[in-house]
Design a protein around this motif. Structure first.
Motif, PDB file in Angstrom:
ATOM      1  N   VAL A  25       0.854  -1.187   0.000  1.00 58.97           N
ATOM      2  CA  VAL A  25       0.000   0.000   0.000  1.00 58.97           C
ATOM      3  C   VAL A  25       0.892   1.240   0.000  1.00 58.97           C
ATOM      4  O   VAL A  25       1.826   1.350   0.807  1.00 58.97           O
ATOM      5  CB  VAL A  25      -0.936   0.025   1.222  1.00 58.97           C
ATOM      6  N   PHE A  26       0.574   2.183  -0.902  1.00 61.81           N
ATOM      7  CA  PHE A  26       1.353   3.411  -1.035  1.00 61.81           C
ATOM      8  C   PHE A  26       0.440   4.625  -0.895  1.00 61.81           C
ATOM      9  O   PHE A  26      -0.725   4.586  -1.315  1.00 61.81           O
ATOM     10  CB  PHE A  26       2.057   3.456  -2.394  1.00 61.81           C
ATOM     11  N   ASP A  27       0.982   5.701  -0.331  1.00 61.59           N
ATOM     12  CA  ASP A  27       0.195   6.912  -0.155  1.00 61.59           C
ATOM     13  C   ASP A  27       0.216   7.760  -1.424  1.00 61.59           C
ATOM     14  O   ASP A  27       0.728   7.337  -2.470  1.00 61.59           O
ATOM     15  CB  ASP A  27       0.675   7.705   1.066  1.00 61.59           C
ATOM     16  N   LYS A  28      -0.326   8.978  -1.326  1.00 59.20           N
ATOM     17  CA  LYS A  28      -0.427   9.855  -2.493  1.00 59.20           C
ATOM     18  C   LYS A  28       0.935  10.141  -3.091  1.00 59.20           C
ATOM     19  O   LYS A  28       1.066  10.300  -4.316  1.00 59.20           O
ATOM     20  CB  LYS A  28      -1.104  11.166  -2.072  1.00 59.20           C
ATOM     21  N   ASN A  29       1.953  10.215  -2.273  1.00 62.70           N
ATOM     22  CA  ASN A  29       3.308  10.485  -2.750  1.00 62.70           C
ATOM     23  C   ASN A  29       4.048   9.208  -3.130  1.00 62.70           C
ATOM     24  O   ASN A  29       5.249   9.245  -3.397  1.00 62.70           O
ATOM     25  CB  ASN A  29       4.099  11.237  -1.685  1.00 62.70           C
ATOM     26  N   ARG A  30       3.326   8.118  -3.144  1.00 63.12           N
ATOM     27  CA  ARG A  30       3.834   6.784  -3.491  1.00 63.12           C
ATOM     28  C   ARG A  30       4.969   6.348  -2.568  1.00 63.12           C
ATOM     29  O   ARG A  30       5.952   5.752  -3.008  1.00 63.12           O
ATOM     30  CB  ARG A  30       4.241   6.733  -4.956  1.00 63.12           C
ATOM     31  N   LYS A  31       4.763   6.613  -1.279  1.00 63.72           N
ATOM     32  CA  LYS A  31       5.621   6.088  -0.234  1.00 63.72           C
ATOM     33  C   LYS A  31       4.909   4.906   0.414  1.00 63.72           C
ATOM     34  O   LYS A  31       3.693   4.949   0.660  1.00 63.72           O
ATOM     35  CB  LYS A  31       5.926   7.155   0.821  1.00 63.72           C
ATOM     36  N   LEU A  32       5.656   3.861   0.704  1.00 61.20           N
ATOM     37  CA  LEU A  32       5.061   2.653   1.265  1.00 61.20           C
ATOM     38  C   LEU A  32       4.533   2.914   2.674  1.00 61.20           C
ATOM     39  O   LEU A  32       5.243   3.446   3.530  1.00 61.20           O
ATOM     40  CB  LEU A  32       6.095   1.532   1.307  1.00 61.20           C
ATOM     41  N   THR A  33       3.271   2.526   2.899  1.00 60.90           N
ATOM     42  CA  THR A  33       2.685   2.616   4.241  1.00 60.90           C
ATOM     43  C   THR A  33       2.428   1.250   4.850  1.00 60.90           C
ATOM     44  O   THR A  33       2.374   1.110   6.069  1.00 60.90           O
ATOM     45  CB  THR A  33       1.356   3.391   4.211  1.00 60.90           C
ATOM     46  N   TYR A  34       2.270   0.238   3.995  1.00 62.04           N
ATOM     47  CA  TYR A  34       1.953  -1.101   4.497  1.00 62.04           C
ATOM     48  C   TYR A  34       2.409  -2.139   3.486  1.00 62.04           C
ATOM     49  O   TYR A  34       2.278  -1.937   2.266  1.00 62.04           O
ATOM     50  CB  TYR A  34       0.451  -1.269   4.726  1.00 62.04           C
ATOM     51  N   GLN A  35       2.896  -3.283   3.980  1.00 66.60           N
ATOM     52  CA  GLN A  35       3.126  -4.434   3.116  1.00 66.60           C
ATOM     53  C   GLN A  35       2.954  -5.703   3.939  1.00 66.60           C
ATOM     54  O   GLN A  35       3.307  -5.766   5.110  1.00 66.60           O
ATOM     55  CB  GLN A  35       4.512  -4.378   2.460  1.00 66.60           C
ATOM     56  N   GLY A  36       2.349  -6.727   3.296  1.00 70.95           N
ATOM     57  CA  GLY A  36       2.132  -7.996   3.976  1.00 70.95           C
ATOM     58  C   GLY A  36       0.868  -8.688   3.509  1.00 70.95           C
ATOM     59  O   GLY A  36       0.538  -8.692   2.319  1.00 70.95           O
ATOM     60  N   ARG A  37       0.142  -9.265   4.446  1.00 64.49           N
ATOM     61  CA  ARG A  37      -1.043 -10.078   4.149  1.00 64.49           C
ATOM     62  C   ARG A  37      -2.281  -9.193   3.959  1.00 64.49           C
ATOM     63  O   ARG A  37      -2.321  -8.024   4.358  1.00 64.49           O
ATOM     64  CB  ARG A  37      -1.284 -11.053   5.292  1.00 64.49           C
ATOM     65  N   ILE A  38      -3.300  -9.780   3.371  1.00 66.42           N
ATOM     66  CA  ILE A  38      -4.606  -9.127   3.267  1.00 66.42           C
ATOM     67  C   ILE A  38      -5.337  -9.246   4.595  1.00 66.42           C
ATOM     68  O   ILE A  38      -5.911  -8.285   5.096  1.00 66.42           O
ATOM     69  CB  ILE A  38      -5.417  -9.738   2.108  1.00 66.42           C
ATOM     70  N   ASP A  39      -5.322 -10.427   5.152  1.00 66.66           N
ATOM     71  CA  ASP A  39      -5.759 -10.671   6.528  1.00 66.66           C
ATOM     72  C   ASP A  39      -5.116 -11.970   6.982  1.00 66.66           C
ATOM     73  O   ASP A  39      -4.383 -12.614   6.221  1.00 66.66           O
ATOM     74  CB  ASP A  39      -7.291 -10.686   6.675  1.00 66.66           C
ATOM     75  N   ALA A  40      -5.397 -12.363   8.202  1.00 65.45           N
ATOM     76  CA  ALA A  40      -4.658 -13.492   8.792  1.00 65.45           C
ATOM     77  C   ALA A  40      -5.350 -14.827   8.626  1.00 65.45           C
ATOM     78  O   ALA A  40      -4.868 -15.836   9.134  1.00 65.45           O
ATOM     79  CB  ALA A  40      -4.414 -13.228  10.282  1.00 65.45           C
ATOM     80  N   SER A  41      -6.482 -14.885   7.908  1.00 66.49           N
ATOM     81  CA  SER A  41      -7.242 -16.129   7.832  1.00 66.49           C
ATOM     82  C   SER A  41      -7.545 -16.474   6.383  1.00 66.49           C
ATOM     83  O   SER A  41      -8.353 -15.808   5.728  1.00 66.49           O
ATOM     84  CB  SER A  41      -8.546 -15.997   8.630  1.00 66.49           C
TER      85      SER A  41
END
Length: 250
Positions: free
Chosen positions: A181-197
């Motif tokens: 997931v990247f913000d408006k300035n295309r900086k990473l805010t999140y990376q990993g799973r969609i959910d845990a199940s």
């Protein structure tokens, strides 16, 4: 998105056979974009092993130039939403399949709220063993991606990086699926799973929804929420796969 996927936030009107969509951009930009994608022929080959990046929160999104199943090429500049979600996924993986409907729902729920979505298949078709196809009738080749996108009614671009992994290695997915997931300035805010199940009907995309909403609000995610472990099928890189090639030839 500057170049609107035909199903996603459609705002363009048909003008001519040579210029399918307009109204969102100038005709010159649209024509140039279509020219970039014409005549793509996939050619998955064995490549030398490449370093694989590990993106951290705050890192800039690497640029890319990749063909989509809709006949267009896409680059990072083609997406101008307040949030950009990139899902590294594939056809054959049962875990990736388990999350398809959840990802489709997120596109429906957030696609008109300033969030752009796309999926990239990083897998080399020649690196997939026959026994790994036990949960699907499709391989990870480009033509099969077109079928999958149609069958599952993907309303987002689905891009192919299975020839030489030029761009997937810059993001560093560890499994399919793996979201960034990247913000408006295309900086990473999140990376990993969609959910845990993984089991359908149990998870509700909690991790990805939280990341999207916090990013839309301009809030930084806490360290333990900004990176989560992705799980699923291993990425099928096109190196160190002599055994796979031999088995597939036999």
């Amino acid at each position: 998105m500057k170049i609107n996927y035909p199903y996603h936030r459609f705002c363009c009107t048909m003008l001519s056979a040579s210029l399918i969509f307009s109204g969102c951009n100038s005709s010159t930009e649209r024509t140039d974009h279509n020219d970039r994608s014409s005549g793509f022929i996939p050619n998955p080959i064995v490549v030398a092993e490449k370093p694989i990046a590990v993106l951290k929160p705050g890192d800039a999104a690497p640029d890319f130039e990749l063909p989509g199943v809709d006949g267009r090429n896409y680059s990072l500049s083609d997406f101008d939403g307040d949030v950009l979600v990139i899902n590294f996924t594939c056809n054959h993986c049962p875990t990736a399949q388990a999350y398809e409907e959840r990802f489709n729902k997120l596109v429906a729920d957030y696609g008109d709220k300033g969030v752009d979505f796309l999926a990239i298949s990083p897998n080399s078709p020649i690196a997939v063993l026959p026994e790994e196809l036990g949960y699907t009738d499709l391989n990870d080749d480009f033509e099969s991606m077109k079928i999958r996108a149609k069958d599952m009614d993907y309303r987002f671009p689905y891009l192919y990086d299975g020839d030489k992994h030029h761009f997937s290695t810059l993001y560093g997915p560890t499994a399919t699926p793996h979201v960034f997931v990247f913000d408006k300035n295309r900086k990473l805010t999140y990376q990993g799973r969609i959910d845990a199940s993984e089991k359908p009907g149990t998870g509700q995309s909690e991790d990805l929804i939280y990341a999207i909403e916090q990013t839309l609000a301009g809030n930084a995610l806490a360290a333990d929420r900004a990176v989560t472990p992705a799980f699923g099928c291993s990425i099928k890189w096109a190196w160190k796969n002599e055994w796979t090639i031999k088995v597939n030839e036999d």
